[in-house]
Design an enzyme around this catalytic site. Structure first.
Site, PDB file in Angstrom:
ATOM      1  N   VAL A   1      51.346   8.781  13.976  1.00 25.01           N
ATOM      2  CA  VAL A   1      52.091   7.834  13.137  1.00 25.01           C
ATOM      3  C   VAL A   1      53.593   7.915  13.357  1.00 25.01           C
ATOM      4  O   VAL A   1      54.336   7.063  12.866  1.00 25.01           O
ATOM      5  CB  VAL A   1      51.764   8.030  11.638  1.00 25.01           C
TER       6      VAL A   1
ATOM      7  N   ASN B   1      48.261   8.184   4.323  1.00 25.92           N
ATOM      8  CA  ASN B   1      47.861   9.517   3.875  1.00 25.92           C
ATOM      9  C   ASN B   1      48.267  10.632   4.832  1.00 25.92           C
ATOM     10  O   ASN B   1      48.313  11.797   4.425  1.00 25.92           O
ATOM     11  CB  ASN B   1      46.338   9.539   3.685  1.00 25.92           C
TER      12      ASN B   1
ATOM     13  N   SER C   1      53.072  13.646  -3.282  1.00 27.96           N
ATOM     14  CA  SER C   1      52.670  14.936  -3.834  1.00 27.96           C
ATOM     15  C   SER C   1      53.526  15.218  -5.053  1.00 27.96           C
ATOM     16  O   SER C   1      54.671  14.758  -5.143  1.00 27.96           O
ATOM     17  CB  SER C   1      52.877  16.045  -2.802  1.00 27.96           C
TER      18      SER C   1
ATOM     19  N   TYR D   1      59.067  19.765   3.130  1.00 28.56           N
ATOM     20  CA  TYR D   1      57.873  19.102   2.594  1.00 28.56           C
ATOM     21  C   TYR D   1      58.194  18.369   1.292  1.00 28.56           C
ATOM     22  O   TYR D   1      57.889  17.183   1.142  1.00 28.56           O
ATOM     23  CB  TYR D   1      56.769  20.131   2.366  1.00 28.56           C
TER      24      TYR D   1
ATOM     25  N   SER E   1      60.324  15.313   1.952  1.00 26.26           N
ATOM     26  CA  SER E   1      59.579  14.189   2.514  1.00 26.26           C
ATOM     27  C   SER E   1      58.761  13.478   1.451  1.00 26.26           C
ATOM     28  O   SER E   1      58.684  12.244   1.422  1.00 26.26           O
ATOM     29  CB  SER E   1      58.672  14.668   3.650  1.00 26.26           C
ATOM     30  N   LYS E   2      58.157  14.256   0.549  1.00 22.61           N
ATOM     31  CA  LYS E   2      57.315  13.655  -0.472  1.00 22.61           C
ATOM     32  C   LYS E   2      58.142  12.943  -1.548  1.00 22.61           C
ATOM     33  O   LYS E   2      57.701  11.946  -2.120  1.00 22.61           O
ATOM     34  CB  LYS E   2      56.418  14.728  -1.095  1.00 22.61           C
TER      35      LYS E   2
ATOM     36  N   ILE F   1      44.905  20.138  -4.161  1.00 20.62           N
ATOM     37  CA  ILE F   1      43.614  19.529  -3.879  1.00 20.62           C
ATOM     38  C   ILE F   1      42.918  20.345  -2.796  1.00 20.62           C
ATOM     39  O   ILE F   1      43.558  20.834  -1.856  1.00 20.62           O
ATOM     40  CB  ILE F   1      43.785  18.066  -3.390  1.00 20.62           C
TER      41      ILE F   1
END
Length: 242
Positions: free
Chosen positions: A57, A82, A134, A148, A151-152, A180
């Site tokens: 991606v 996703n 997230s 991380y 980015s979220k 999860i």
């Protein structure tokens, strides 16, 4: 064409939340386009409605060419962004290359897929985009690294900006899962078994979530949430209450 197949595009579809989303959407769309850098296993090899595409991606040309190929046989009416990666790293050890790698997959990748799919949706006057973020983007992450969580958090801004630009034809929303049971959690060094058990015990629902539970939220936003756009739906067992 009135009889053209209706397609849903799911990135990061080979495992975890992405795989669960594909299964959840199979009764809602005729053509499931599964984008992933990993090979899809034998589970869907004989399925007429599930089609795998090996795509990074981060690659704008590959993304555009893939969406174009899908549109040649089916009308893209839903996109589920996703694809995501994470790595436990302290700020002092976080170099620019690793920062770029995580931001490129988790945020730039979502922009590239949305950019490629939006024109067809706008032309047809309908569509839905669901970006997977997230709760780390809302409260930071002690394990996933600042790249991380950054980015979220960016996914939320992307979602709201797209919702404003692409409405009324396209609804754009985000889901923000908590912990999860996916390979990103269980097959990484982000958490120890004892740490996960302790964390789960502190949640109002006292357990870690499942990919199917996130997939249910994604399916709702894709197909049933006709008056919902620009929102973030947390699927976190109540972690934001801690």
């Amino acid at each position: 064409m009135a009889d053209q197949q209706r397609a849903a595009v799911v990135t990061g579809a080979a495992s975890g939340i992405g795989r669960a989303v594909v299964e959840r959407l199979r009764d809602k769309y005729d053509y499931l386009a599964c984008l992933d850098v990993a090979d899809l296993d034998d589970e869907w090899q004989d399925a007429d409605d599930v089609h795998g595409f090996a795509v990074d991606v981060r690659d704008p040309d590959a993304v555009s060419e893939t969406i174009e190929a899908i549109e040649s046989v089916a009308a893209v009416e839903a996109v589920v962004n996703n694809a995501g990666i994470s790595q436990a790293v302290a700020l002092s050890d976080l170099g620019p290359d690793e920062w770029d790698r995580v931001l490129d997959v988790n945020l730039k990748g979502q922009y590239l897929v949305a950019r490629a799919a939006a024109p067809g949706m706008l032309e047809r006057g309908r569509g839905a985009i669901v970006n997977v973020s997230s709760v780390a983007g809302l409260r930071g992450s002690a394990t996933g690294g600042v790249h991380y969580s950054s980015s979220k958090a960016g996914v939320f801004g992307l979602t709201k900006g797209l919702a404003k630009q692409l409405g009324p034809a396209i609804r754009v929303n985000a889901v923000a899962p908590g912990l999860i049971e996916t390979p990103l959690l269980t097959d990484s060094d982000l958490w120890t078994e004892a740490g996960l058990a302790d964390y789960a015990a502190q949640l109002p629902l006292e357990r870690i979530g499942t990919p199917d539970e996130v997939a249910d939220a994604v399916a709702f936003l894709c197909t049933d949430a006709s008056y919902v756009t620009g929102t973030v739906l947390t699927v976190d067992g109540g972690s934001m209450l801690r």
